[in-house]
Design a protein around this motif. Structure first.
Motif, PDB file in Angstrom:
ATOM      1  N   TRP A  97      41.206  64.065  23.745  1.00 16.84           N
ATOM      2  CA  TRP A  97      42.632  63.999  24.077  1.00 16.84           C
ATOM      3  C   TRP A  97      42.860  63.967  25.585  1.00 16.84           C
ATOM      4  N   LEU A  98      41.998  64.609  26.366  1.00 20.44           N
ATOM      5  CA  LEU A  98      42.168  64.564  27.818  1.00 20.44           C
ATOM      6  C   LEU A  98      41.827  63.189  28.372  1.00 20.44           C
ATOM      7  N   ASN A  99      40.861  62.506  27.755  1.00 21.54           N
ATOM      8  CA  ASN A  99      40.554  61.155  28.202  1.00 21.54           C
ATOM      9  C   ASN A  99      41.726  60.228  27.903  1.00 21.54           C
ATOM     10  N   MET A 122      45.854  75.852  31.738  1.00 22.78           N
ATOM     11  CA  MET A 122      46.022  76.142  30.312  1.00 22.78           C
ATOM     12  C   MET A 122      44.687  76.519  29.691  1.00 22.78           C
ATOM     13  N   THR A 123      44.656  77.638  28.951  1.00 22.67           N
ATOM     14  CA  THR A 123      43.450  78.039  28.243  1.00 22.67           C
ATOM     15  C   THR A 123      43.543  77.621  26.783  1.00 22.67           C
ATOM     16  N   MET A 124      42.369  77.497  26.152  1.00 19.77           N
ATOM     17  CA  MET A 124      42.303  77.140  24.737  1.00 19.77           C
ATOM     18  C   MET A 124      41.033  77.715  24.138  1.00 19.77           C
ATOM     19  N   SER A 134      51.059  70.895  19.504  1.00 20.69           N
ATOM     20  CA  SER A 134      52.417  71.057  20.018  1.00 20.69           C
ATOM     21  C   SER A 134      52.393  71.668  21.415  1.00 20.69           C
ATOM     22  N   ILE A 135      51.380  72.484  21.707  1.00 17.32           N
ATOM     23  CA  ILE A 135      51.237  73.083  23.042  1.00 17.32           C
ATOM     24  C   ILE A 135      50.655  72.070  24.013  1.00 17.32           C
ATOM     25  N   PHE A 136      49.509  71.503  23.643  1.00 18.92           N
ATOM     26  CA  PHE A 136      48.821  70.582  24.538  1.00 18.92           C
ATOM     27  C   PHE A 136      49.703  69.384  24.872  1.00 18.92           C
ATOM     28  N   ASN A 175      57.025  69.205  16.564  1.00 24.69           N
ATOM     29  CA  ASN A 175      57.933  69.560  17.643  1.00 24.69           C
ATOM     30  C   ASN A 175      57.219  70.361  18.724  1.00 24.69           C
ATOM     31  N   THR A 176      57.733  70.271  19.937  1.00 27.91           N
ATOM     32  CA  THR A 176      57.224  71.110  21.014  1.00 27.91           C
ATOM     33  C   THR A 176      57.837  72.508  20.876  1.00 27.91           C
ATOM     34  N   ILE A 177      57.362  73.466  21.667  1.00 30.42           N
ATOM     35  CA  ILE A 177      57.776  74.853  21.460  1.00 30.42           C
ATOM     36  C   ILE A 177      58.582  75.425  22.621  1.00 30.42           C
ATOM     37  N   GLY A 178      58.801  74.626  23.674  1.00 27.51           N
ATOM     38  CA  GLY A 178      59.607  75.106  24.795  1.00 27.51           C
ATOM     39  C   GLY A 178      58.860  75.984  25.763  1.00 27.51           C
TER      40      GLY A 178
END
Length: 421
Positions: A150-152, A326-328, A389-391, A414-417
């Motif tokens: 996804w980052l690429n 951002m951590t994951m 939704s976060i990423f 949806n995104t989470i704000g």
């Protein structure tokens, strides 16, 4: 002008630090005429940290008022009551408490630079480290055959020409999230940045060979794909005295893999080499036994995580408006502790997001009371926030990406704000 053309394509060249040798002298001489172009300065930079091994989000950010959690963890539960513990949890909002080893995060949270998303994870229920990491890094949790990360794909959506340092992972090899057709570098150590032929049997003795010999060993088809522009990255780094780097504002990085990685990412940011996506790793989060509370394996890990991040944040103070961290982690741990003082593979965990453009000072997401009827499979913190939704929100808003469907195919949630619009 450096272009993306053919830089580090599959089967091509991996540039990284091997700990021995150095950049050939003729490259250093050539570097004296190389300049960083002004359009690459002051980029927005997304820094991603993967906590490999599955962090126990319930211990990192504890819903300390939950009576079910206390019963499920008779020796691992930590209190926020100062009179009941030598090192109590750090009360954030009357419900959630930071692990005491994350103390340096407290001021960032209350200054609203740090947001936490709890109950985050993958919709895929696998508890395999390998599979869960692969799904999270590919961004396609139900498709094992996705060739890119996804980052690429995020790099591809940036939509402009770039230096070879547009996407950098400060790791020994390229992570799954940066696989794909767009330019990406894996750099183990800036001090020993050199060249290895990926997949070439002679790679083990690469430091003993001259640049010209290395280049001669590449296949003719590879030469057509990459050309000598691929080595402009080496020329750029040769301009900087990376061995004698001094962090700003008295920042003190832990002498750990993560601390050293973030220190080098800070150097790349300050060097204005065109960095826009950076990646680092933190290991050791698989706490099956002897997890500990305010001492032990978990405490050591979160101490390193928070001290590395706070050192980085202080070091790049002049650039903070342009940086989001951002951590994951691939999944969380079981609600109930096991018989060896640890926790086993679970489902949801939490993510830390740091930046001046985040909706900080808040624990986002949903964590329902940890009664057995609310647990996934009767044992795990339920995933209430899909990691995509976060990423998607963080990357799209911070890097100003438009095509979310390309970033995360087959996801329309949806995104989470967590980010400011």
């Amino acid at each position: 002008m450096v272009t993306r053309r053919g830089f580090l394509k599959a089967g091509g060249l991996t540039l990284f630090g091997i700990g021995i040798g150095g950049v050939p002298s003729f490259m250093a001489r050539a570097a004296s005429s190389s300049k960083i172009m002004a359009p690459y300065r002051k980029n927005k930079v997304l820094v991603c940290i993967f906590q490999r091994g599955a962090m126990d989000g319930l211990m990192a950010v504890t819903p300390f008022t939950d009576i079910y959690l206390k019963a499920a963890r008779p020796t691992l539960f930590m209190s926020a009551a100062k009179e009941k513990a030598d090192k109590p949890l750090i009360d954030l909002d009357g419900r959630f408490g930071l692990h005491p080893s994350l103390q340096v995060f407290e001021s960032l949270f209350h200054e609203k630079q740090l947001a936490i998303v709890h109950g985050m994870g993958s919709p895929n229920t696998t508890r395999s480290h390998f599979d869960a990491q692969d799904y999270m890094e590919s961004g396609t949790p139900f498709n094992k055959n996705t060739p890119s990360g996804w980052l690429n794909r995020a790099v591809g959506l940036l939509g402009h020409e770039a230096t070879p340092f547009q996407a950098v992972s400060v790791t020994s090899s390229l992570p799954r999230s940066l696989y794909g057709n767009h330019a990406a570098l894996a750099i183990k150590d800036l001090k020993d940045f050199t060249v290895q032929l990926k997949g070439n049997p002679a790679g083990a003795s690469v430091a003993a060979k001259s640049f010209e010999e290395l280049y001669d060993q590449t296949s003719s088809s590879l030469l057509k794909e990459t050309s000598k522009e691929s080595f402009d990255a080496v020329k750029m780094l040769q301009l900087a005295d990376v061995r004698n780097y001094t962090p700003a504002n008295g920042a003190s990085y832990p002498n750990s893999p993560l601390g050293n990685s973030l220190k080098q990412i800070a150097q790349l940011i300050k060097m204005d080499v065109g960095l826009e996506v950076a990646f680092a790793e933190s290991g050791g989060w698989d706490t099956h036994f002897n997890q500990g509370t305010y001492n032990g394996m978990f405490a050591r890990n979160v101490t390193d995580l928070s001290n590395s991040i706070i050192a980085f944040w202080r070091d790049i103070e002049m650039y903070q408006d342009d940086i989001t961290v951002m951590t994951m982690t691939e999944f969380g741990r079981t609600v109930k502790q096991n018989g060896t003082g640890g926790t086993d593979h679970g489902r949801a965990s939490c993510s830390f997001i740091l930046g001046n453009n985040v909706q900080g000072g808040k624990v986002h997401g949903t964590v329902n009371p940890l009664a057995i009827e609310n647990l996934e499979d009767g044992r795990d913190l339920a995933v209430t926030t899909d990691f995509r939704s976060i990423f998607s929100e963080v990357a799209s808003i911070h890097l100003k990406l438009e095509n979310k469907n390309t970033l995360f195919p087959d996801w329309h949630g949806n995104t989470i704000g967590v980010m400011k619009a």
